[in-house]
Write a protein that holds these residues in place. Sequence first.
Motif, PDB file in Angstrom:
ATOM      1  N   GLU A  92       8.039   8.443 -16.701  1.00 36.23           N
ATOM      2  CA  GLU A  92       6.719   8.418 -17.357  1.00 36.23           C
ATOM      3  C   GLU A  92       6.766   7.641 -18.668  1.00 36.23           C
ATOM      4  O   GLU A  92       5.860   6.860 -18.968  1.00 36.23           O
ATOM      5  N   MET A  93       7.814   7.839 -19.463  1.00 36.07           N
ATOM      6  CA  MET A  93       7.964   7.106 -20.716  1.00 36.07           C
ATOM      7  C   MET A  93       8.022   5.605 -20.445  1.00 36.07           C
ATOM      8  O   MET A  93       7.371   4.809 -21.119  1.00 36.07           O
ATOM      9  N   ILE A 139      -4.618  11.458  -3.994  1.00 36.18           N
ATOM     10  CA  ILE A 139      -4.724  10.222  -4.771  1.00 36.18           C
ATOM     11  C   ILE A 139      -3.311   9.725  -5.067  1.00 36.18           C
ATOM     12  O   ILE A 139      -2.478  10.475  -5.567  1.00 36.18           O
ATOM     13  N   MET A 140      -3.064   8.457  -4.737  1.00 36.71           N
ATOM     14  CA  MET A 140      -1.755   7.853  -4.991  1.00 36.71           C
ATOM     15  C   MET A 140      -1.842   6.980  -6.235  1.00 36.71           C
ATOM     16  O   MET A 140      -2.787   6.200  -6.394  1.00 36.71           O
ATOM     17  N   ASN A 141      -0.866   7.140  -7.132  1.00 33.60           N
ATOM     18  CA  ASN A 141      -0.766   6.266  -8.297  1.00 33.60           C
ATOM     19  C   ASN A 141      -0.189   4.932  -7.856  1.00 33.60           C
ATOM     20  O   ASN A 141       0.818   4.889  -7.155  1.00 33.60           O
ATOM     21  N   ASN A 186       0.807  -1.222   0.000  1.00 34.12           N
ATOM     22  CA  ASN A 186       0.000   0.000   0.000  1.00 34.12           C
ATOM     23  C   ASN A 186       0.837   1.267   0.000  1.00 34.12           C
ATOM     24  O   ASN A 186       0.341   2.330  -0.332  1.00 34.12           O
ATOM     25  N   THR A 187       2.101   1.175   0.398  1.00 32.73           N
ATOM     26  CA  THR A 187       2.953   2.362   0.465  1.00 32.73           C
ATOM     27  C   THR A 187       3.656   2.660  -0.853  1.00 32.73           C
ATOM     28  O   THR A 187       4.222   3.738  -1.011  1.00 32.73           O
ATOM     29  N   VAL A 188       3.646   1.718  -1.794  1.00 32.69           N
ATOM     30  CA  VAL A 188       4.449   1.873  -3.004  1.00 32.69           C
ATOM     31  C   VAL A 188       3.641   2.527  -4.117  1.00 32.69           C
ATOM     32  O   VAL A 188       2.764   1.911  -4.723  1.00 32.69           O
ATOM     33  N   GLY A 189       3.959   3.786  -4.357  1.00 36.41           N
ATOM     34  CA  GLY A 189       3.386   4.556  -5.445  1.00 36.41           C
ATOM     35  C   GLY A 189       4.516   5.191  -6.232  1.00 36.41           C
ATOM     36  O   GLY A 189       5.672   4.769  -6.147  1.00 36.41           O
ATOM     37  N   ARG A 190       4.201   6.216  -6.974  1.00 34.94           N
ATOM     38  CA  ARG A 190       5.180   6.872  -7.839  1.00 34.94           C
ATOM     39  C   ARG A 190       6.406   7.374  -7.067  1.00 34.94           C
ATOM     40  O   ARG A 190       7.542   7.126  -7.459  1.00 34.94           O
ATOM     41  N   GLY A 206      -3.267   1.805 -11.187  1.00 29.25           N
ATOM     42  CA  GLY A 206      -4.419   1.946 -10.316  1.00 29.25           C
ATOM     43  C   GLY A 206      -4.301   3.232  -9.517  1.00 29.25           C
ATOM     44  O   GLY A 206      -3.308   3.937  -9.599  1.00 29.25           O
ATOM     45  N   LYS A 207      -5.312   3.518  -8.747  1.00 28.74           N
ATOM     46  CA  LYS A 207      -5.331   4.716  -7.893  1.00 28.74           C
ATOM     47  C   LYS A 207      -5.764   4.293  -6.496  1.00 28.74           C
ATOM     48  O   LYS A 207      -6.513   3.337  -6.332  1.00 28.74           O
ATOM     49  N   ARG A 208      -5.291   5.013  -5.505  1.00 30.71           N
ATOM     50  CA  ARG A 208      -5.676   4.766  -4.118  1.00 30.71           C
ATOM     51  C   ARG A 208      -5.824   6.112  -3.433  1.00 30.71           C
ATOM     52  O   ARG A 208      -4.938   6.951  -3.515  1.00 30.71           O
ATOM     53  N   ARG A 209      -6.949   6.293  -2.771  1.00 31.34           N
ATOM     54  CA  ARG A 209      -7.170   7.534  -2.007  1.00 31.34           C
ATOM     55  C   ARG A 209      -6.487   7.384  -0.656  1.00 31.34           C
ATOM     56  O   ARG A 209      -6.706   6.424   0.066  1.00 31.34           O
ATOM     57  N   LEU A 210      -5.637   8.336  -0.352  1.00 31.08           N
ATOM     58  CA  LEU A 210      -4.919   8.332   0.918  1.00 31.08           C
ATOM     59  C   LEU A 210      -5.756   8.999   1.995  1.00 31.08           C
ATOM     60  O   LEU A 210      -6.647   9.807   1.685  1.00 31.08           O
ATOM     61  N   PRO A 211      -5.480   8.707   3.273  1.00 27.05           N
ATOM     62  CA  PRO A 211      -6.248   9.334   4.368  1.00 27.05           C
ATOM     63  C   PRO A 211      -6.224  10.863   4.315  1.00 27.05           C
ATOM     64  O   PRO A 211      -7.183  11.505   4.728  1.00 27.05           O
TER      65      PRO A 211
END
Length: 168
Positions: A67-68, A91-93, A23-27, A82-87
């Motif tokens: 991005e490329m 929005i986290m990618n 859950n912590t791993v985004g962009r 995907g997207k995840r709404r943070l508290p």
Amino acid sequence: MDFDKDKFKNVLHFIIYKCGFRNTVGRTVLHKLLYFSDFNYYKEFNQSITNESYIKKERGPVPVHFEMAIEELVEENKISLGKRRLPCGKIMNRYFSLKGPEMDFKKEELILINKVIKKLSHLNGKQIGEYSLSDYPVKKTEDNEIIEYGLALSSKSKSKDKVFVKIN
């Protein structure tokens, strides 16, 4: 040093494959895991894994070709987004591997990337961003400038860098 697009995409895909489910791993976390993989490898072997350029931003290093690489990995059906709404409301990618990555790594590269993942992938974007700002090459670079790999070889970098991981 010429940027190795295929190697960069493979390292990115491997990192997503290994920890994209967290859950912590985004962009932001991916940016920093790529940075520490390349710069720690440079510290150890005097060469980068991918020869990617990293720009110092407010929240730490950002790979120029991220991005490329993401777009191409999606087009090749290797990852999905995907997207995840943070508290906090942001929005986290999110990135998910759809198949195993190409494993065209040297043994030393694979060991180092796995150590970076093990040591840092549990951090969230804010934590790893702050952590990356304490890395010597990042500290010695002005905002919006390319972080020079040569800074990783400084004796100050090796003695003060909390993230540097020895392979042996």
